[in-house]
Write a protein that holds these residues in place. Structure first.
Motif, PDB file in Angstrom:
ATOM      1  N   SER A  43       2.710  -1.108   4.237  1.00 38.52           N
ATOM      2  CA  SER A  43       2.479   0.241   3.729  1.00 38.52           C
ATOM      3  C   SER A  43       3.772   1.047   3.688  1.00 38.52           C
ATOM      4  CB  SER A  43       1.447   0.970   4.600  1.00 38.52           C
ATOM      5  OG  SER A  43       0.186   0.341   4.528  1.00 38.52           O
TER       6      SER A  43
ATOM      7  N   ASN B  85       0.846  -1.183   0.000  1.00 35.01           N
ATOM      8  CA  ASN B  85       0.000   0.000   0.000  1.00 35.01           C
ATOM      9  C   ASN B  85       0.890   1.245   0.000  1.00 35.01           C
ATOM     10  OD1 ASN B  85      -2.287   1.624   0.473  1.00 35.01           O
ATOM     11  ND2 ASN B  85      -2.221   1.290   2.680  1.00 35.01           N
TER      12      ASN B  85
ATOM     13  N   SER C 267      -1.025  -6.649   4.284  1.00 32.99           N
ATOM     14  CA  SER C 267      -0.570  -5.451   3.584  1.00 32.99           C
ATOM     15  C   SER C 267       0.574  -4.796   4.345  1.00 32.99           C
ATOM     16  CB  SER C 267      -1.718  -4.446   3.400  1.00 32.99           C
ATOM     17  OG  SER C 267      -2.163  -3.952   4.641  1.00 32.99           O
TER      18      SER C 267
ATOM     19  N   LEU D 165      -6.575   2.074   1.187  1.00 34.04           N
ATOM     20  CA  LEU D 165      -7.005   0.718   0.847  1.00 34.04           C
ATOM     21  C   LEU D 165      -8.456   0.670   0.368  1.00 34.04           C
ATOM     22  CD1 LEU D 165      -5.250  -1.315   3.675  1.00 34.04           C
ATOM     23  CD2 LEU D 165      -4.665  -1.276   1.241  1.00 34.04           C
TER      24      LEU D 165
ATOM     25  N   ALA E 172     -10.219  -2.441   5.072  1.00 26.84           N
ATOM     26  CA  ALA E 172      -8.782  -2.563   5.354  1.00 26.84           C
ATOM     27  C   ALA E 172      -8.457  -3.874   6.055  1.00 26.84           C
ATOM     28  CB  ALA E 172      -8.316  -1.382   6.203  1.00 26.84           C
TER      29      ALA E 172
ATOM     30  N   ALA F 209      -2.735   5.500   5.143  1.00 22.19           N
ATOM     31  CA  ALA F 209      -2.709   4.120   4.649  1.00 22.19           C
ATOM     32  C   ALA F 209      -4.065   3.422   4.696  1.00 22.19           C
ATOM     33  CB  ALA F 209      -1.674   3.319   5.437  1.00 22.19           C
ATOM     34  N   VAL F 210      -4.793   3.542   5.802  1.00 23.35           N
ATOM     35  CA  VAL F 210      -6.077   2.836   5.924  1.00 23.35           C
ATOM     36  C   VAL F 210      -7.048   3.314   4.851  1.00 23.35           C
ATOM     37  CG1 VAL F 210      -8.095   2.449   7.385  1.00 23.35           C
ATOM     38  CG2 VAL F 210      -5.806   2.301   8.372  1.00 23.35           C
TER      39      VAL F 210
ATOM     40  N   ASP G 197      -0.563   4.708  10.170  1.00 22.33           N
ATOM     41  CA  ASP G 197      -1.460   5.843  10.365  1.00 22.33           C
ATOM     42  C   ASP G 197      -1.299   6.447  11.757  1.00 22.33           C
ATOM     43  OD1 ASP G 197      -2.400   5.402   7.825  1.00 22.33           O
ATOM     44  OD2 ASP G 197      -4.504   5.292   8.399  1.00 22.33           O
TER      45      ASP G 197
ATOM     46  N   ASP H  22       1.625  -2.922   8.752  1.00 25.49           N
ATOM     47  CA  ASP H  22       0.170  -2.857   8.663  1.00 25.49           C
ATOM     48  C   ASP H  22      -0.218  -1.395   8.516  1.00 25.49           C
ATOM     49  OD1 ASP H  22      -1.077  -1.784  11.449  1.00 25.49           O
ATOM     50  OD2 ASP H  22       0.777  -2.890  11.813  1.00 25.49           O
ATOM     51  N   PRO H  23      -1.379  -1.105   7.932  1.00 24.26           N
ATOM     52  CA  PRO H  23      -1.747   0.290   7.677  1.00 24.26           C
ATOM     53  C   PRO H  23      -2.094   1.063   8.940  1.00 24.26           C
ATOM     54  CG  PRO H  23      -3.545  -1.176   7.066  1.00 24.26           C
ATOM     55  CD  PRO H  23      -2.371  -2.052   7.385  1.00 24.26           C
TER      56      PRO H  23
END
Length: 317
Positions: free
Chosen positions: A204, A146, A202, A165, A196, A161-162, A238, A233-234
């Motif tokens: 990022s 991502n 994922s 997605l 997400a 990031a979240v 974030d 991870d997103p």
């Protein structure tokens, strides 16, 4: 702290690196360092979908992930002998039209990386009761990489990031979701989190070299933050970026929803900064929208969007 110590304490590694300009070799080094810092070493043959932010065709490129960052991410993955594809479902137009407008195609052609629009939706139902059509290409990859851009956002105040997605949702379904969920308390934010969390693993990498501030997700002004960041991870990425901007969870609708659902990575004390810390970046001049606009789309706006998509796909092709 060693990897074993991180596992024992349960801390999530996040890497933030200084990167002042979009000079390719400098960006490539920063991306490589950030991914190595979170111990990202995929197996050879891993099928990776690189998911940038392709909002719409834009000659300034500011509302999309910078092509230099996308190209660098692809090169690092190819160094690991991964099978790489770049894809998104833009709010307007196709992935190809957006990629051409921001100057990405030359880099993808150089690397031999294909580009796709994330269509072929599969209806995914979530424990919350929500359901939406997510691209089969996103659901069936081994790994999502991502690649969002740091942007102000008039509905979410800021997105990373979240929210990026959500572009794995195919076509006009994103706009329909705004219309059907946007006026129901936190239903739309809940859907963003659902999407997400439903996607494959994922990682990022964020483009924060030049951000968009004051307004967004388009039409904002550039802000030189000089950052490349990564997390496994997103949510964790974030949280690091919300912290870097000096915000609080009750000011940020999506962060507040992540914390309400107790999603791992949504709390600062769960993170371990491997390279630089948020305090080492100057975001003092980054301006966030003071007033948030409704998350819903007016039906006329939705209808116009549908007509534009039909025209571009069937009339102008």
């Amino acid at each position: 702290m060693t990897k074993a110590e991180q596992q024992m304490t349960g801390l999530i590694p996040v890497t933030l690196a200084h990167c002042a300009e979009y000079e390719y070799e400098i960006v490539l080094k920063a991306v490589r360092n950030c991914l190595q810092g979170i111990q990202f070493f995929p197996s050879a043959g891993t099928k990776v979908l690189v998911k940038p932010n392709f909002l719409k065709a834009d000659s300034t490129g500011l509302c999309c992930t910078n092509p230099t960052v996308v190209e660098a991410v692809c090169e690092v993955l190819l160094e690991q002998n991964c099978s790489v594809t770049v894809g998104d479902s833009p709010a307007f137009g196709s992935a190809l039209s957006v990629a051409k407008s921001i100057g990405l195609m030359e880099g993808l052609d150089r690397l031999g990386v294909p580009l796709i629009t994330l269509d072929s939706p599969v209806c995914v139902k979530f424990p919350s009761g929500n359901a939406i059509g997510i691209s089969r290409n996103a659901l069936e990859c081994d790994l999502l990489l991502n690649v969002p851009r740091i942007k102000a956002h008039t509905q979410m105040r800021a997105t990373f990031a979240v929210k990026n997605l959500f572009g794995c949702v195919s076509g006009v379904r994103k706009a329909i979701a705004h219309s059907t969920h946007g006026d129901k308390a936190n239903a739309f934010r809940e859907l963003l989190v659902d999407v997400a969390l439903a996607l494959p693993q994922s990682v990022s990498v964020v483009d924060g070299i030049t951000c968009m501030h004051k307004t967004g997700p388009s039409g904002g002004d550039p802000y030189a933050l000089g950052l490349i960041g990564a997390a496994g991870d997103p949510v964790s990425l974030d949280t690091a970026l919300y912290t870097l901007l000096g915000t609080k969870a009750d000011e940020m609708p999506l962060w507040r929803e992540l914390r309400r659902r107790n999603v791992r990575g949504a709390f600062e004390e769960q993170l371990e900064y491997v390279l630089a810390t948020p305090q080492e970046f100057d975001a003092s001049g980054f301006i966030l929208p003071a007033q948030l606009t409704p998350e819903t789309f007016h039906p006329i706006r939705l209808m116009r969007s549908g007509i534009k998509r039909f025209w571009k796909r069937y009339i102008c092709s």
